[in-house]
Scaffold this motif. Structure first.
Motif, PDB file in Angstrom:
ATOM      1  N   ILE A  36      -1.451 -22.531  -5.653  1.00  0.00           N
ATOM      2  CA  ILE A  36      -1.060 -21.193  -5.671  1.00  0.00           C
ATOM      3  C   ILE A  36      -2.298 -20.267  -5.397  1.00  0.00           C
ATOM      4  N   LEU A  37      -2.296 -19.324  -4.442  1.00  0.00           N
ATOM      5  CA  LEU A  37      -3.246 -18.524  -3.736  1.00  0.00           C
ATOM      6  C   LEU A  37      -2.959 -17.031  -4.556  1.00  0.00           C
ATOM      7  N   PHE A  38      -4.124 -16.216  -4.960  1.00  0.00           N
ATOM      8  CA  PHE A  38      -3.732 -14.768  -5.298  1.00  0.00           C
ATOM      9  C   PHE A  38      -4.523 -14.039  -4.249  1.00  0.00           C
ATOM     10  N   TRP A  39      -3.670 -12.856  -3.892  1.00  0.00           N
ATOM     11  CA  TRP A  39      -4.430 -12.004  -3.050  1.00  0.00           C
ATOM     12  C   TRP A  39      -4.251 -10.674  -4.022  1.00  0.00           C
ATOM     13  N   CYS A  40      -5.432 -10.212  -4.628  1.00  0.00           N
ATOM     14  CA  CYS A  40      -6.537 -10.834  -4.440  1.00  0.00           C
ATOM     15  C   CYS A  40      -7.208 -10.562  -5.729  1.00  0.00           C
ATOM     16  N   TRP A  41      -8.412 -11.077  -5.930  1.00  0.00           N
ATOM     17  CA  TRP A  41      -9.015 -10.842  -7.295  1.00  0.00           C
ATOM     18  C   TRP A  41      -9.531  -9.361  -7.775  1.00  0.00           C
TER      19      TRP A  41
ATOM     20  N   GLY B  23      -5.077  -6.395  -7.052  1.00  0.00           N
ATOM     21  CA  GLY B  23      -6.236  -7.069  -7.730  1.00  0.00           C
ATOM     22  C   GLY B  23      -5.814  -7.642  -9.197  1.00  0.00           C
ATOM     23  N   ILE B  24      -6.395  -8.792  -9.418  1.00  0.00           N
ATOM     24  CA  ILE B  24      -6.203  -9.313 -10.793  1.00  0.00           C
ATOM     25  C   ILE B  24      -6.900  -8.524 -11.664  1.00  0.00           C
ATOM     26  N   SER B  25      -8.198  -8.213 -11.435  1.00  0.00           N
ATOM     27  CA  SER B  25      -8.961  -7.496 -12.427  1.00  0.00           C
ATOM     28  C   SER B  25      -8.964  -6.007 -11.709  1.00  0.00           C
ATOM     29  N   GLY B  26      -7.920  -5.614 -11.314  1.00  0.00           N
ATOM     30  CA  GLY B  26      -7.689  -4.113 -10.768  1.00  0.00           C
ATOM     31  C   GLY B  26      -7.612  -3.062 -11.617  1.00  0.00           C
ATOM     32  N   TYR B  27      -7.244  -1.677 -11.160  1.00  0.00           N
ATOM     33  CA  TYR B  27      -7.607  -0.563 -12.083  1.00  0.00           C
ATOM     34  C   TYR B  27      -6.516   0.100 -12.420  1.00  0.00           C
ATOM     35  N   ASP B  28      -5.286  -0.724 -12.562  1.00  0.00           N
ATOM     36  CA  ASP B  28      -3.890  -0.227 -12.777  1.00  0.00           C
ATOM     37  C   ASP B  28      -3.654  -0.338 -14.295  1.00  0.00           C
ATOM     38  N   GLY B  29      -4.602  -0.624 -15.181  1.00  0.00           N
ATOM     39  CA  GLY B  29      -4.586  -0.494 -16.742  1.00  0.00           C
ATOM     40  C   GLY B  29      -3.961  -1.690 -17.349  1.00  0.00           C
ATOM     41  N   LEU B  30      -3.696  -2.645 -16.538  1.00  0.00           N
ATOM     42  CA  LEU B  30      -3.128  -4.068 -17.106  1.00  0.00           C
ATOM     43  C   LEU B  30      -4.177  -5.109 -16.858  1.00  0.00           C
TER      44      LEU B  30
ATOM     45  N   ASP C 122      -9.173  -5.220  -6.465  1.00  0.00           N
ATOM     46  CA  ASP C 122      -8.364  -4.334  -5.509  1.00  0.00           C
ATOM     47  C   ASP C 122      -8.608  -4.406  -4.288  1.00  0.00           C
ATOM     48  N   GLU C 123      -7.571  -4.548  -3.150  1.00  0.00           N
ATOM     49  CA  GLU C 123      -7.519  -4.401  -1.754  1.00  0.00           C
ATOM     50  C   GLU C 123      -8.493  -3.163  -1.356  1.00  0.00           C
ATOM     51  N   VAL C 124      -8.981  -3.280  -0.221  1.00  0.00           N
ATOM     52  CA  VAL C 124      -9.897  -2.034   0.379  1.00  0.00           C
ATOM     53  C   VAL C 124      -9.316  -1.527   1.617  1.00  0.00           C
ATOM     54  N   PHE C 125      -8.230  -2.372   2.304  1.00  0.00           N
ATOM     55  CA  PHE C 125      -7.981  -1.815   3.547  1.00  0.00           C
ATOM     56  C   PHE C 125      -6.627  -1.174   3.615  1.00  0.00           C
ATOM     57  N   GLY C 126      -6.687  -0.146   4.199  1.00  0.00           N
ATOM     58  CA  GLY C 126      -5.471   0.686   4.643  1.00  0.00           C
ATOM     59  C   GLY C 126      -4.498   0.717   3.544  1.00  0.00           C
TER      60      GLY C 126
END
Length: 372
Positions: A21-26, A39-46, A28-32
């Motif tokens: 199982i591959l995660f996209w991505c660790w 992102g698993i460690s992203g800035y959505d508060g979760l 947050d994405e930076v393109f477009g």
């Protein structure tokens, strides 16, 4: 993405046989257009709850690595035909392939909601038919001679073939075949009488002593009642006709059932699928006793084996933390049974006819039953 949803995706992948199982991505994405998300460690508060859940899953996987590595899902004996040629013709005629797509999705959703293992059969890879006992042909309006030969062999060898309206009505070149010239007519010994305007939204079918209500769409194409058993009819002929062919049988339908079910859920369509499969001699290995399904809520179960040890993955609906399961007699051959997620033991109740258990889940709504 909340932790519950993410972990259910992870464990459903494993339950279906994924070895990676591959995660996209660790981060947050930076393109477009995808920037700032995923992102698993992203800035959505979760992120905190996701990371805690991933840590727990990682521990469970590491502790049971060999068991999970050798796990294989139950082998399907039910198939659903995917016909690219039918999609091409649908697109050429209407500018999209929505009818074919929704017809297929209706059948696979109905099977998935009942936790019935199924295989999607692509029309150029028909060697898998030898492992199946039931094959649904949703909106398969195009058929080639090699496909027709394979389907004929499947039925004559004991398979059950379910054909929707105008099955094989067109050649791969897009030429229309009259009802009496189709492979369904040659194989069954009867044919459709032609298209009739659709003046009803539902039809009634009588199967196994039960009355089933099925949604219909586009048109009706009744079948001549020259042979077989009539399961549903109107003044022009049979709307569902069961015809013996060799060691097997064909169930010939005079409309389309999959896409109306996809649009407006009804339990009757799911019951229709279940009764056909049972009548073909396939007894469910695992059944959900409760909670009962609703339009937007159902218990999803996948199972298989790891070196002879049964494994059952149970995914709970959002509003329930307890599920009552029934198993075929002898399904579990050893006890106790352990839940990999909670680590708790689960009691299996034995009767003369079956095995049963009641399981509970943690916050994720998942339990994984394994024979010790």
């Amino acid at each position: 993405v909340d932790a519950r949803s993410q972990q259910r995706w992870v464990w459903n992948g494993i339950a279906c046989g994924a070895d990676t199982i591959l995660f996209w991505c660790w981060r947050d994405e930076v393109f477009g257009r995808e920037s700032g998300g995923f992102g698993i460690s992203g800035y959505d508060g979760l992120a905190e709850e996701r990371l805690a859940a991933m840590k727990m899953s990682s521990r469970i996987i590491e502790e049971n690595r060999e068991l999970l590595d050798r796990y294989e899902p139950a082998k399907p004996e039910v198939g659903v035909m995917f016909s690219p040629q039918s999609y091409y013709l649908n697109w050429a005629q209407e500018g999209n392939a929505n009818r074919c797509m929704n017809g297929l999705l209706g059948y696979v959703r109905g099977l998935a909601r009942q936790s019935i293992p199924y295989l999607v059969v692509e029309e150029e890879h028909l060697d898998v038919l030898s492992d199946l006992k039931v094959l649904f042909l949703p909106r398969m309006i195009v058929s080639s001679p090699p496909m027709e030969d394979a389907l004929a062999e499947f039925v004559r060898n004991g398979g059950t073939l379910i054909c929707e309206s105008e099955c094989g009505a067109f050649s791969p070149e897009g030429l229309y075949r009259y009802p009496e010239d189709r492979f369904t007519a040659r194989l069954s010994g009867t044919s459709e009488v032609g298209r009739r305007n659709l003046n009803v939204s539902f039809i009634k079918a009588h199967i196994g002593g039960e009355e089933i209500t099925l949604g219909v769409t586009q048109w009706l194409t009744p079948w001549r009642k020259e042979r077989g058993k009539v399961l549903s009819e109107n003044e022009d002929g049979a709307l569902i006709l069961e015809v013996p062919v060799g060691k097997g049988k064909m169930i010939l339908c005079g409309s389309y059932f999959g896409d109306p079910y996809l649009k407006n859920w009804t339990p009757s369509f799911e019951r229709f699928l279940s009764m056909i499969i049972r009548d073909a001699g396939l007894q469910p290995e695992v059944e959900v006793v409760s909670p009962k399904p609703s339009r937007d809520s159902f218990v999803y179960v996948k199972w298989g084996e790891s070196e002879g040890r049964k494994m059952v993955f149970v995914f709970f609906p959002q509003s329930h933390n307890q599920v009552h399961l029934r198993f075929k007699k002898g399904f579990f051959t050893s006890t106790p049974i352990r839940d990999l997620i909670s680590g708790e033991k689960v009691d299996i109740k034995e009767t003369d006819q079956e095995q049963e258990c009641i399981v509970e889940a943690l916050d994720w709504g998942i339990c994984i039953l394994v024979e010790e």
